[in-house]
Write a protein that holds these residues in place. Structure first.
Motif, mmCIF file in Angstrom:
data_model
loop_
_atom_site.group_PDB
_atom_site.id
_atom_site.type_symbol
_atom_site.label_atom_id
_atom_site.label_comp_id
_atom_site.label_asym_id
_atom_site.label_seq_id
_atom_site.Cartn_x
_atom_site.Cartn_y
_atom_site.Cartn_z
ATOM 1 N N PRO A 1 -46.459 10.321 -151.414
ATOM 2 C CA PRO A 1 -45.410 9.755 -152.109
ATOM 3 C C PRO A 1 -45.800 8.289 -152.513
ATOM 4 N N VAL A 2 -46.706 8.044 -153.514
ATOM 5 C CA VAL A 2 -47.032 6.979 -154.242
ATOM 6 C C VAL A 2 -46.015 6.261 -154.752
ATOM 7 N N GLU A 3 -45.757 4.946 -154.569
ATOM 8 C CA GLU A 3 -44.683 4.010 -155.185
ATOM 9 C C GLU A 3 -45.343 3.074 -156.176
ATOM 10 N N GLU A 4 -46.506 2.438 -155.665
ATOM 11 C CA GLU A 4 -47.378 1.750 -156.678
ATOM 12 C C GLU A 4 -48.677 2.164 -156.835
ATOM 13 N N LEU A 5 -49.093 2.120 -157.971
ATOM 14 C CA LEU A 5 -50.515 2.471 -158.352
ATOM 15 C C LEU A 5 -51.180 1.451 -158.979
ATOM 16 N N VAL A 6 -52.136 0.714 -158.410
ATOM 17 C CA VAL A 6 -52.939 -0.167 -158.918
ATOM 18 C C VAL A 6 -54.188 0.191 -159.443
ATOM 19 N N LEU A 7 -54.731 -0.114 -160.878
ATOM 20 C CA LEU A 7 -55.930 0.173 -161.357
ATOM 21 C C LEU A 7 -56.817 -1.184 -161.522
ATOM 22 N N ILE B 1 -67.041 -5.337 -152.122
ATOM 23 C CA ILE B 1 -65.683 -5.029 -152.169
ATOM 24 C C ILE B 1 -64.881 -4.745 -151.021
ATOM 25 N N ALA B 2 -65.631 -4.101 -150.101
ATOM 26 C CA ALA B 2 -64.927 -3.627 -148.959
ATOM 27 C C ALA B 2 -64.638 -4.776 -147.907
ATOM 28 N N GLU B 3 -65.542 -6.015 -148.058
ATOM 29 C CA GLU B 3 -65.257 -6.871 -147.234
ATOM 30 C C GLU B 3 -63.928 -7.787 -147.916
ATOM 31 N N ARG B 4 -63.762 -7.987 -149.225
ATOM 32 C CA ARG B 4 -62.815 -8.259 -149.618
ATOM 33 C C ARG B 4 -61.270 -7.676 -149.656
ATOM 34 N N VAL B 5 -61.592 -6.165 -149.611
ATOM 35 C CA VAL B 5 -60.475 -5.610 -149.156
ATOM 36 C C VAL B 5 -59.979 -5.699 -147.698
ATOM 37 N N ARG B 6 -60.828 -5.983 -146.963
ATOM 38 C CA ARG B 6 -60.594 -6.279 -145.332
ATOM 39 C C ARG B 6 -59.876 -7.423 -145.104
ATOM 40 N N ARG B 7 -59.994 -8.410 -146.041
ATOM 41 C CA ARG B 7 -59.373 -9.717 -145.819
ATOM 42 C C ARG B 7 -57.952 -9.494 -146.256
ATOM 43 N N VAL B 8 -57.721 -8.880 -147.591
ATOM 44 C CA VAL B 8 -56.307 -8.808 -147.954
ATOM 45 C C VAL B 8 -55.411 -7.495 -147.578
ATOM 46 N N ALA B 9 -56.146 -6.607 -147.187
ATOM 47 C CA ALA B 9 -55.572 -5.181 -146.742
ATOM 48 C C ALA B 9 -56.390 -4.692 -145.723
ATOM 49 N N PRO B 10 -56.492 -5.233 -144.429
ATOM 50 C CA PRO B 10 -57.000 -5.025 -143.229
ATOM 51 C C PRO B 10 -56.722 -3.688 -142.556
ATOM 52 N N ARG B 11 -55.648 -3.212 -142.800
ATOM 53 C CA ARG B 11 -55.264 -1.764 -142.494
ATOM 54 C C ARG B 11 -55.503 -0.281 -143.558
ATOM 55 N N ALA B 12 -56.165 -0.976 -144.547
ATOM 56 C CA ALA B 12 -56.273 -0.152 -145.855
ATOM 57 C C ALA B 12 -57.607 1.125 -145.482
ATOM 58 N N TRP B 13 -57.316 2.334 -145.758
ATOM 59 C CA TRP B 13 -58.379 2.825 -145.750
ATOM 60 C C TRP B 13 -59.119 3.187 -146.894
ATOM 61 N N GLU C 1 -54.237 -6.154 -152.459
ATOM 62 C CA GLU C 1 -53.650 -6.677 -151.381
ATOM 63 C C GLU C 1 -52.656 -5.909 -150.824
ATOM 64 N N GLY C 2 -52.345 -5.690 -149.433
ATOM 65 C CA GLY C 2 -51.526 -4.732 -148.798
ATOM 66 C C GLY C 2 -51.517 -3.397 -149.307
ATOM 67 N N ALA C 3 -52.645 -3.066 -149.765
ATOM 68 C CA ALA C 3 -52.673 -1.534 -150.050
ATOM 69 C C ALA C 3 -52.707 -0.850 -148.950
ATOM 70 N N ASP C 4 -52.555 0.669 -148.970
ATOM 71 C CA ASP C 4 -52.701 1.490 -147.624
ATOM 72 C C ASP C 4 -53.803 2.377 -148.001
ATOM 73 N N ALA C 5 -54.344 2.346 -149.205
ATOM 74 C CA ALA C 5 -55.509 3.151 -149.232
ATOM 75 C C ALA C 5 -56.088 2.527 -150.625
#
Length: 420
Positions: free
Chosen positions: A28-34, A126-138, A73-77
């Motif tokens: 159930p995706v609520e927000e999709l960011v491209l 990219i992955a390091e930048r993801v880790r800073r703003v979405a640390p729990r994202a897969w 930022e805040g993404a789940d995946a």
């Protein structure tokens, strides 16, 4: 649930969005960011994504941005589907190896090494930048070469799983031949990314009846034709190899073929131009039929299933790329293999794999050694590391060829290598 797609301006993306729309109960995706730096492509793809969701009554909000941190930022995946250097770099990967009598291909051989070396540093950034703003994202990696890129991500401590569409493609093909629902087909899929064999096709579950002998007996011609291999070879193996095995089993034949026709990159580039024109039509609100020829068949179903298992802690079995951790005892634990695994909120744990026959184990070990050297070359650079990786690759393996390929690889990629 928020999902971000890095490389969201890809012509693949409408396939992915269509899957999100159709499989909304699964994910159930609520927000999709491209996310994509190519503003013109992103506008076209983003517009079509909104129309696809609207047509199917999906409420998700689609956001487009060139700002990576803001997008993830805040993404789940976070799904990675980028191509460093675009189709122009791919075209080079597919052509200059032919000058040395070697396969020109974007995921294996010398061209695959070039792609890995361009891609790994970018993906790790990219992955390091993801880790800073979405640390729990897969991080779900669909970026080739998937095995090497996933290994780089895992070794850097990222929450990552690699994904390829080869297994789901076989599952759907076999289900159609057997006239059963795809969910009833479970594969004994084993090997490395783009180096796999189907050693069993089981109905009903991982322990179900193996109908692979029946498939080969009744549909061997069709299966062999899809692989572009002789029926007699498939019968002698008694398994179904990935079509990428043709680069190994018929190397010289493939080189001769590639020298006489346009590169796949040239074909795809022309197709992408046409697709982007179609995406710009405000009346288009579904993925066009042409997209099926672009590649990545069933990518959306595989991506949705994997993201759902990770984010909803479902414990379902998915074919993924993840650490070996003793699954194939002849490989190091930190090798990345492609096998069925139980996937839940803590990641992917491979299912046990039956002892691997020497015919396959030898090639798996050989390519794994190359991948280790390729990752070293991607991370640390240097002509000697490039040469070592090429010399170790079973599609190269001769020092004169490795020297010539090393020179060409560096010459065609200087703009991407800080050390060159």
């Amino acid at each position: 649930m928020k999902l971000a797609v890095v490389g969201g301006g890809s012509t693949y993306t409408p396939e992915l969005v269509d899957g999100f729309a159709r499989l909304r109960e699964t994910l159930p995706v609520e927000e999709l960011v491209l996310v994509d730096p190519a503003a013109d492509r992103l506008e076209l793809v983003g517009g079509l994504a909104r129309r696809i969701l609207a047509r199917q009554g999906h409420p998700a909000r689609v956001v487009t941005t060139a700002d990576l941190e803001a997008g993830v930022e805040g993404a789940d995946a976070v799904l990675l589907q980028l191509r460093v250097g675009g189709q122009a770099a791919r075209n080079q990967d597919e052509t200059w190896p032919l000058e040395c009598g070697c396969v020109g291909q974007e995921t294996t051989g010398a061209g695959g090494l070039a792609k890995a070396m361009r891609t790994v540093p970018v993906v790790l950034d990219i992955a390091e930048r993801v880790r800073r703003v979405a640390p729990r994202a897969w991080i779900i990696d669909f970026t080739n070469p998937v095995g090497i890129v996933t290994r780089a991500l895992l070794q850097a401590g990222h929450r990552a799983v690699g994904l390829c569409n080869v297994a789901i493609g076989f599952q759907r093909k076999f289900a159609a031949l057997l006239d059963v629902a795809p969910e009833q087909v479970h594969l004994d899929h084993m090997g490395l990314n783009h180096l796999t064999w189907e050693r069993g096709v089981r109905l009903g579950g991982p322990d179900g009846e193996d109908v692979l002998p029946k498939l080969l007996a009744e549909h061997g011609d069709a299966i062999a034709d899809d692989l572009h291999m002789p029926r007699e070879i498939v019968d002698r193996l008694g398994v179904v190899p990935s079509y990428y095995l043709r680069y190994y089993y018929a190397h010289d034949e493939v080189v001769d073929e590639l020298r006489t026709k346009p590169s796949r990159a040239a074909e795809v580039a022309a197709m992408e131009e046409q697709l982007l024109r179609m995406y710009g039509d405000p009346a288009l609100d579904e993925k066009p039929t042409l997209l099926s020829k672009r590649g990545g068949a069933f990518y959306s179903e595989a991506a949705v299933a994997l993201a759902s298992s990770l984010l909803r802690n479902s414990g379902e079995v998915q074919v993924v790329n993840t650490y070996n951790n003793g699954t194939l005892p002849f490989l190091a634990d930190d090798a990345v293999i492609e096998v069925p695994a139980v996937v839940d909120g803590s990641g992917a744990v491979p299912l046990p794999v039956a002892p691997v026959e020497p015919l396959y184990a030898g090639l798996i070990a050989h390519v794994t050694a190359y991948e280790e050297l390729a990752l070293e070359a991607a991370l640390r650079g240097g002509r000697d590391r490039v040469f070592s990786a090429l010399l170790a690759h079973p599609l190269v393996g001769q020092y004169a060829q490795a020297e010539g390929l090393t020179d060409r690889l560096i010459a065609h990629n200087r703009e991407h290598f800080a050390w060159a």
